[in-house]
Write an enzyme that holds these catalytic residues in place. Structure first.
Site, PDB file in Angstrom:
ATOM      1  N   ARG A  51       0.595  -1.361   0.068  1.00 31.40           N
ATOM      2  CA  ARG A  51      -0.021  -0.201  -0.005  1.00 31.40           C
ATOM      3  C   ARG A  51       1.338   1.237  -0.207  1.00 31.40           C
ATOM      4  NH1 ARG A  51       2.711   1.285   3.584  1.00 31.40           N
ATOM      5  NH2 ARG A  51       0.707   4.005   3.446  1.00 31.40           N
ATOM      6  N   GLY A  52       0.099   2.434   0.015  1.00 34.19           N
ATOM      7  CA  GLY A  52       0.770   3.966  -0.165  1.00 34.19           C
ATOM      8  C   GLY A  52       1.268   3.835  -2.081  1.00 34.19           C
ATOM      9  N   ALA A  53       0.408   4.875  -2.239  1.00 35.09           N
ATOM     10  CA  ALA A  53       1.068   5.688  -3.508  1.00 35.09           C
ATOM     11  C   ALA A  53       1.753   5.248  -4.665  1.00 35.09           C
ATOM     12  CB  ALA A  53       0.678   7.060  -3.867  1.00 35.09           C
ATOM     13  N   ARG A  88      -7.388  -0.387  -6.504  1.00 33.18           N
ATOM     14  CA  ARG A  88      -7.046   1.205  -5.934  1.00 33.18           C
ATOM     15  C   ARG A  88      -7.630   1.805  -6.750  1.00 33.18           C
ATOM     16  NH1 ARG A  88      -3.805   1.070  -0.237  1.00 33.18           N
ATOM     17  NH2 ARG A  88      -5.814   2.359   0.087  1.00 33.18           N
ATOM     18  N   GLN A 199      -2.273   2.578  10.107  1.00 27.28           N
ATOM     19  CA  GLN A 199      -1.070   2.173   9.374  1.00 27.28           C
ATOM     20  C   GLN A 199      -0.614   3.064  10.184  1.00 27.28           C
ATOM     21  OE1 GLN A 199      -3.883   2.812   7.498  1.00 27.28           O
ATOM     22  NE2 GLN A 199      -4.171   2.741   5.286  1.00 27.28           N
ATOM     23  N   ASP A 240      -1.675  11.318  -1.947  1.00 27.16           N
ATOM     24  CA  ASP A 240      -2.273   9.979  -3.057  1.00 27.16           C
ATOM     25  C   ASP A 240      -2.642  10.473  -4.194  1.00 27.16           C
ATOM     26  OD1 ASP A 240      -2.841   8.508  -0.281  1.00 27.16           O
ATOM     27  OD2 ASP A 240      -2.543   6.653  -1.356  1.00 27.16           O
TER      28      ASP A 240
HETATM   29  O1  MRU Z   1      -4.339   2.722   2.388  1.00 29.31           O
HETATM   30  P1  MRU Z   1      -3.352   3.860   2.338  1.00 29.31           P
HETATM   31  O2  MRU Z   1      -2.084   3.308   3.267  1.00 29.31           O
HETATM   32  O3  MRU Z   1      -2.399   3.055   0.681  1.00 29.31           O
HETATM   33  O4  MRU Z   1      -3.068   5.016   2.166  1.00 29.31           O
HETATM   34  C1  MRU Z   1      -1.391   5.341   1.869  1.00 29.31           C
HETATM   35  C2  MRU Z   1      -1.204   6.784   2.345  1.00 29.31           C
HETATM   36  O5  MRU Z   1      -2.380   7.575   2.927  1.00 29.31           O
HETATM   37  C3  MRU Z   1       0.058   8.056   1.886  1.00 29.31           C
HETATM   38  O6  MRU Z   1      -0.301   8.571   3.322  1.00 29.31           O
HETATM   39  C4  MRU Z   1      -0.009   7.765   0.436  1.00 29.31           C
HETATM   40  O7  MRU Z   1      -0.238   6.794  -0.110  1.00 29.31           O
HETATM   41  C5  MRU Z   1       0.943   8.621   0.347  1.00 29.31           C
HETATM   42  S1  MRU Z   1       2.796   7.362   0.438  1.00 29.31           S
HETATM   43  C6  MRU Z   1       3.992   8.019   0.314  1.00 29.31           C
END
Ligand code: MRU
Length: 356
Positions: A51-53, A88, A199, A240
């Site tokens: 996960r994470g963009a 996603r 997270q 994201d």
């Molecule tokens: O739902 P997630 O855990 O994928 O959400 C992640 C976030 O909101 C992060 O802040 C975002 O992706 C930036 S990652 C460097």
């Protein structure tokens, strides 16, 4: 960055499989998982094993490589690309990475398809590492400035996990923190727990502990009073999807932190690689906001005293829930965007000066 003293990236290719760190198991178990097919990659994104963009962008790129390994038929690759993009909806990196892979392989003959795709997926990941490293070097200047004035520990508040686990390495919001630590600046991080999936608690605090960075987990609603008490010098969060207008879509709860920061004159920075910029959508209401399963709210997973991992119900059985995963912080609440090319105002002009 390190886990148990050993350097890792969050994703890599080895012996015809893609290796990931299964983030649904952290912090209690460290498990490296193999993705052997594009379906595995889609599933890993959907279930948030990754996960994470930036990391879901990297996983989607390797997903295309796995699709080609399975079947070089163009229809199959096209269908796999669509499924990857839909896995996603909010983080733009997913669509960005899949489009970049498809552009790269579009004119390539079938014999070379796999090698070209693998090289491009690796390039996407290597580029993210270097972008995140530069975000760190640029953000470091802000932390240094605060330290030079304060001459005492710099307290930084962050939300969710925009750490190295959310990228390929370094992180976005955490990269300036890691760079400041290397420079010997005394730091402390307030880590928002980040309900419902935690997270912040499960991943950000874990990764900061592994790098020996002092941090304290707080309930999501605590940031406001800490700001009122002068306990937060700056906020840094990830994103994201950042619009060319400077509006920032990030994990649910980011907006409320930005409002509290504005009310207390606490600088609120957003760290991002350019792969997270959406140059097309102008109105934040058009951003697709992911709505996730109600189970993520009503159930919680943890370790019991015997060391067993257990999932339990914490809500009344018949209560309704709503689980929106992201919100939008309007540009007017953002002090600046920290990118790989420098720091700019959260505005069309600011972004265009750096990127076009
Ligand atoms: O739902 P997630 O855990 O994928 O959400 C992640 C976030 O909101 C992060 O802040 C975002 O992706 C930036 S990652 C460097």
């Amino acid at each position: 960055m390190k886990i148990h003293g050993k350097e890792y990236r969050t994703i890599w290719y080895e012996g015809n499989v893609v290796k990931i760190i299964d983030q649904t198991k952290l912090p209690h178990q460290f498990i490296i998982k193999d993705l052997k097919s594009v379906k595995d990659a889609i599933n890993a994104i959907k279930t948030m094993e990754v996960r994470g963009a930036p990391l879901i962008g990297g996983t989607a790129a390797y997903g295309i490589v796995l699709a080609i390994l399975e079947n070089k038929n163009l229809e199959f690759i096209k269908k796999s690309s669509e499924e990857l993009i839909q896995s996603r909806p909010t983080a733009i990196n997913l669509q960005w990475a899949v489009n970049r892979m498809n552009n790269k392989i579009s004119m390539i003959n079938s014999d070379d398809l796999f090698n070209v795709a693998l090289k491009e997926a690796k390039a996407i990941c290597d580029e993210d590492v270097s972008f995140c490293e530069n975000i760190g070097l640029n953000g470091l200047k802000i932390i240094e400035e605060i330290y030079n004035k304060k001459k005492d520990t710099v307290n930084i508040l962050t939300h969710c996990n925009a750490g190295w686990l959310a990228t390929i390495n370094w992180g976005t919001a955490t990269s300036p923190i890691y760079h400041a630590k290397k420079k010997g600046i005394p730091l402390h991080v307030w880590v928002d727990e980040t309900r419902p999936r935690n997270q912040g608690a499960n991943l950000t605090s874990f990764e900061l502990n592994e790098e020996n960075i002092p941090n304290t987990i707080i309930a999501d609603n605590t940031g406001g009073i800490l700001m009122q008490r002068g306990k937060v010098d700056m906020c840094i969060v990830g994103t994201d999807r950042t619009l060319s207008t400077g509006d920032v879509c990030n994990k649910i709860g980011t907006y409320l932190k930005a409002l509290a920061a504005k009310d207390n004159n606490v600088p609120f920075y957003v760290a991002l690689p350019s792969s997270t910029i959406d140059w097309n959508i102008k109105d934040y209401k058009e951003i697709p906001i992911e709505e996730r399963s109600s189970d993520e709210l009503s159930h919680i997973e943890g370790k019991d005293e015997e060391g067993n991992i257990k999932k339990i119900l914490i809500y009344p059985k018949n209560s309704k829930t709503m689980n929106l995963a992201f919100d939008v912080t309007p540009a007017k609440y953002v002090t600046g965007l920290i990118t790989e090319k420098g720091i700019c105002a959260a505005s069309t002009r600011g972004l265009k000066n750096l990127f076009k």
